[in-house]
Design a protein around this motif. Structure first.
Motif, PDB file in Angstrom:
ATOM      1  N   SER B 482     -39.254 -53.134 -23.854  1.00 17.86           N
ATOM      2  CA  SER B 482     -38.958 -52.717 -22.650  1.00 17.86           C
ATOM      3  C   SER B 482     -38.400 -53.351 -21.466  1.00 17.86           C
ATOM      4  O   SER B 482     -38.375 -54.930 -21.724  1.00 17.86           O
ATOM      5  CB  SER B 482     -40.570 -52.555 -22.380  1.00 17.86           C
ATOM      6  N   ASP B 483     -37.692 -52.856 -20.458  1.00 18.72           N
ATOM      7  CA  ASP B 483     -37.299 -53.469 -19.171  1.00 18.72           C
ATOM      8  C   ASP B 483     -38.360 -53.630 -18.235  1.00 18.72           C
ATOM      9  O   ASP B 483     -38.319 -54.371 -17.589  1.00 18.72           O
ATOM     10  CB  ASP B 483     -36.130 -52.797 -18.794  1.00 18.72           C
ATOM     11  N   ARG B 484     -39.325 -52.639 -18.297  1.00 17.23           N
ATOM     12  CA  ARG B 484     -40.353 -52.577 -17.373  1.00 17.23           C
ATOM     13  C   ARG B 484     -41.562 -52.262 -17.904  1.00 17.23           C
ATOM     14  O   ARG B 484     -41.341 -51.224 -18.889  1.00 17.23           O
ATOM     15  CB  ARG B 484     -39.993 -51.647 -16.542  1.00 17.23           C
ATOM     16  N   VAL B 485     -42.678 -52.557 -17.705  1.00 19.34           N
ATOM     17  CA  VAL B 485     -43.940 -52.209 -18.646  1.00 19.34           C
ATOM     18  C   VAL B 485     -44.907 -51.222 -17.261  1.00 19.34           C
ATOM     19  O   VAL B 485     -45.008 -51.900 -16.154  1.00 19.34           O
ATOM     20  CB  VAL B 485     -45.053 -53.201 -18.884  1.00 19.34           C
ATOM     21  N   ALA B 486     -45.252 -50.451 -17.905  1.00 20.90           N
ATOM     22  CA  ALA B 486     -46.301 -49.528 -16.968  1.00 20.90           C
ATOM     23  C   ALA B 486     -47.672 -49.630 -17.855  1.00 20.90           C
ATOM     24  O   ALA B 486     -47.548 -49.240 -19.316  1.00 20.90           O
ATOM     25  CB  ALA B 486     -45.837 -48.251 -16.642  1.00 20.90           C
ATOM     26  N   VAL B 487     -48.801 -49.470 -17.380  1.00 21.36           N
ATOM     27  CA  VAL B 487     -50.203 -49.673 -18.006  1.00 21.36           C
ATOM     28  C   VAL B 487     -50.720 -48.137 -17.513  1.00 21.36           C
ATOM     29  O   VAL B 487     -50.833 -47.863 -16.399  1.00 21.36           O
ATOM     30  CB  VAL B 487     -50.789 -50.755 -17.967  1.00 21.36           C
ATOM     31  N   MET B 488     -51.121 -47.531 -18.813  1.00 24.45           N
ATOM     32  CA  MET B 488     -51.835 -46.364 -18.366  1.00 24.45           C
ATOM     33  C   MET B 488     -53.310 -46.321 -18.721  1.00 24.45           C
ATOM     34  O   MET B 488     -53.374 -46.992 -19.816  1.00 24.45           O
ATOM     35  CB  MET B 488     -51.222 -45.196 -19.347  1.00 24.45           C
TER      36      MET B 488
END
Lengths: 306, 514
Positions: B482-488
């Protein structure tokens, strides 16, 4: 409609509910047990009709209506066990087998039942629970067959047993998660075979009520699909034995609308009101198919749920 | 039948040693286990490593009595034991936690424990059982709400309950099959840490199937590696390096170099998810007002414990699920997940379990590869006639280019191995011009070579300027790509960060919903 005739209609409906509900109740409790174990037996209509025939024949030959009831239960047990056995064979669909058994059971009953259409067999006696009232329509309505009380006791017992006994937990486990049951060393096929056989036994007894109490004779048009409606009723009752009793009473009362209106002289729409249980079935099926909480309470292994 | 079983204090029992000797299992013509001998010492925390299909599950199923080995035997504390069924294993004190939960969802935690006992009473006296359960729980390293229905427990609690069940049944040899896949990193560390302590005290012996080197290094004391049914190595888990272990696992297979992440200055937002909501079939909210933007040439990785709405999100984007509220925009225009818009906006996807979600298993490889293009020239003439020639020709080209191993383009796609199904789907989805790519657990259950190849393909699409949304339960995969991480968590995005401004711990805390 005056107050008194409204009262008569209501009392007649209560009486009707008590009378008509018993076969619904037995078939529904039987189906409830079978479905709790994760299998559907649509063939209970066959058990019901065969049970009615066997009960009548048994009562006629032995002279004891209660022996007739026992024979009816045993005939249902055999049909249920056959269903349970066939369904454990690989790649067998329980719904298709159920439909086959519906025809098989009614066919057997019609074939062997011909000689019993004419004779009169001893019937089950009712318990007059309305003795305290001087009102004849109340007395009439509270003529309660012992089987009705047995059915209610059975529902209470089933609902207790499903929560508090090893067998109850094993049945629920098998019905909700076959993988867990298998991992625990439970034989799923055996549990389902026994549950289907027991369900068949109860439906047979429901049939005995039809021929030995109400309507109280054996003929080929006796059941008119009550066994099938009871299967729908289990879904409506969300697999809870106590709610099965309520649902059976509701169906019974719906079935009594026509006759009770007729008893106060309203005969318009008689056939329409007689169709009430069928219309009710249809609406219940639609409503419960849309109900999301019903889906949550359904045993996870049922083939209609998967 | 005795209704009251005294529960022995935890310390009175000890974990046994287990050995397999010359274990061989042949299925038809396929040798799944080949003369395999492993040695798990009493009180050890032993890791069983290997790629998918290496024979790990076959081995533990032989130990558990699900399979009868063709040859070989099991020794428990040095004595040969015959295990014919899971029941025999249970009687010997060998228990297993499966990848899928074996708890019964409609029963409460307490009911699940009591019914699992071999001597479960015919009638439960809950007044007596409850205090005894409480007493048992007091001695246990972790706690679970006993009166709660299992279906309402979180995945972590269920996993703990599975382990508690083994202890409750006094099964002191525990086999754990990838036990941490459903846990947050924090929960995983807690559970494994506590089990490790119990093992060190000699109370249990643990055999853990895993493919996470990090866990093996952190918690295990010994390991065995399987490849193609043979033991390829083993020893002290603390002494061996990760490189050594992975070489034992993959052997001499050539692994493709990872594609490099190219720098670029393109920051146009391409995919915009605005307030997305969705419900599951039972009416519970599974995606709850989710907002996320993905830019061109960027991979946004969505991390989260499984069951927090990730699969529902992918289904929403793939048009498999109805959007209850909110919208999807691509280049600022509303996107409706229908075939027409997939074409117009060049949206492609690699859903999880591709055999189930992206193919028709019994149709041929060629037909499956043509699903995106069968209604356009050159495959379709006049928009409706599909002569077999062009479809086959295109399939042959793509099979060649993406190195899909299949006997012929006409064989049903279900006959291919997992890696090759995924390659065939890649061939279909990535052969054209891609603007938006939605990827879910793309490497689940694949071997090393396929994993490397598929990750490179995803990176190449990013480098070409595609906006990539990567949903994965494998945190390492997200950290790598990833370039950015999002947490769900709980159906919404509760944390977004550039990859170099965050770390595993922070992500883990947000995965747990904090």
């Amino acid at each position: 409609m005056s107050d008194s005739s409204l009262f008569i209609v209501l009392i007649a409906m209560v009486g009707g509910a008590i009378r008509v509900s018993t076969p619904f109740m037995f078939v529904a409790l039987g189906e409830c047990l079978t479905e709790k174990s994760g299998r559907i037996n649509l063939g209970l209509e066959g058990n019901l009709v065969l049970g009615a025939m066997v009960a009548y024949a048994g009562s006629y030959t032995t002279g004891s209506p209660w022996l007739g009831v026992l024979f009816a239960g045993l005939s249902g047990l055999v049909l249920g066990a056959m269903h349970g056995y066939i369904c454990k064979l690989p790649k067998v669909n329980d719904i298709a087998v159920g439909i086959a058994f519906m025809s098989f059971g009614t066919g057997l009953a019609f074939f062997f039942g011909k000689p019993y259409i004419q004779p009169t067999a001893p019937r089950l006696e009712a318990i007059p629970l309305g003795w305290w009232s001087s009102n004849p329509s109340i007395e009439q309505a509270l003529q309660v067959n012992p089987l009705f009380l047995v059915g209610i006791a059975l529902a209470v017992f089933m609902s207790w047993a499903l929560a508090n006994t090893r067998w109850g937990l094993i049945v629920r486990m098998t019905g909700d998660s076959a993988a867990s049951a298998r991992a625990m060393g439970v034989s799923i096929d055996l549990v389902r075979l026994l549950a289907t056989a027991a369900g068949g036994f109860l439906s047979g007894i429901g049939g005995a009520f039809l021929s030995l109490y109400y309507p109280g004779s054996w003929n080929e048009g006796l059941s008119s699909g009550q066994g099938l409606m009871a299967v729908a009723l289990v879904i409506f009752a969300r697999w809870d034995p106590i709610r099965c009793v309520y649902a059976a009473l509701l169906f019974g009362a719906a079935g009594a609308i026509g006759p009770s209106l007729q008893s106060v002289g309203i005969s318009q729409g008689y056939y329409f009101f007689n169709a009430a249980p069928y219309i009710l079935t249809l609406f219940i099926m639609i409503a419960s198919a849309r109900s999301k909480s019903a889906a949550r309470e359904a045993p996870g292994e049922l083939s209609i749920v998967k | 039948m005795n209704a009251v079983t005294p529960i022995a204090p935890a310390a009175a029992l000890s974990g046994p040693a287990l050995q397999t000797v010359g274990m061989t299992k042949v299925f038809g013509g396929f040798t799944a286990l080949d003369d395999l001998s492993i040695d798990v010492k009493a009180g050890s925390f032993h890791a069983l490593l290997g790629e998918n299909g290496a024979g790990k599950s076959t081995l533990v199923k032989c130990i558990m009595g699900f399979y009868t080995p063709t040859k070989g035997s099991v020794l428990l504390d040095g004595q040969e034991k015959t295990i014919r069924s899971p029941r025999d294993a249970r009687d010997l004190g060998i228990g297993m936690v499966y990848q899928q939960f074996t708890l019964v969802p409609c029963l409460t935690a307490a009911e699940n424990l009591v019914i699992s006992r071999a001597d479960a009473p015919a009638i439960f006296d809950w007044k007596k059982e409850k205090p005894r359960l409480d007493e048992f729980m007091d001695k246990m390293p972790f706690r679970v709400r006993l009166n709660e229905q299992v279906s309402s427990l979180s995945a972590g609690e269920k996993q703990k309950l599975e382990i508690l069940k083994l202890l409750y049944l006094e099964q002191r040899f525990m086999i754990l099959d990838e036990p941490t896949s459903v846990l947050t990193p924090g929960e995983a560390d807690e559970v494994l840490g506590l089990l490790g302590e119990m093992a060190r005290r000699g109370e249990v012996t643990v055999l853990m199937i895993s493919h996470k080197f990090r866990e093996v290094k952190a918690f295990c004391d010994s390991f065995s590696v399987l490849r193609r049914g043979k033991l390829t190595g083993g020893g002290d888990a603390q002494a061996a390096s990760v490189a050594e272990m992975s070489r034992m696992m993959i052997g001499d297979t050539e692994v493709r170099d990872r594609a490099e992440r190219r720098k670029h200055n393109d920051t146009r937002a391409v995919l915009d998810l605005a307030g997305l909501c969705a419900e599951d079939s039972e009416g519970r909210t599974v995606v709850n007002a989710l907002n996320l933007k993905v830019n061109a040439g960027e991979i946004v990785g969505i991390a989260g414990v499984s069951g927090n709405g990730q699969s529902a999100l992918v289904e929403l984007l793939a048009g498999q699920k109805e959007i209850k509220d909110g919208g999807i925009f691509i280049h600022g225009k509303p996107f409706e997940p229908k075939r027409k818009d997939f074409d117009r906006f060049k949206v492609f996807g690699l859903p999880e379990e591709p055999l189930k979600n992206a193919t028709v298993p019994r149709m041929s490889v060629a037909e499956n590869i043509a699903f995106r293009s069968y209604d356009k020239p050159p495959i379709a003439s006049l928009g409706w006639w599909l002569p077999p020639g062009p479809m086959r020709k295109k399939a042959e080209e793509l099979i060649d280019k993406y190195r899909v191993k299949t006997t012929s383009p006409d064989s049903p796609i279900e006959s291919l191995s997992g890696g090759n199904v995924q390659r065939a789907v890649l061939a279909r989805e990535l052969s054209g011009d891609v603007d938006v790519l939605i990827v879910a657990n793309p490497c689940f259950g694949l071997d090393f070579a396929s994993v490397a190849e598929i990750r490179s393909q995803i990176m190449e699409q990013r480098n070409r300027g595609a906006a990539v949304l990567l949903v994965s339960e494998d945190l390492d995969e997200i950290l790598e790509l990833s370039d950015r991480v999002a947490v769900m968590s709980g159906g919404a995005i509760n944390y977004v960060s550039p990859i170099d401004a965050t770390d595993r711990n922070t992500i883990g805390q947000h995965m747990a919903g904090h």
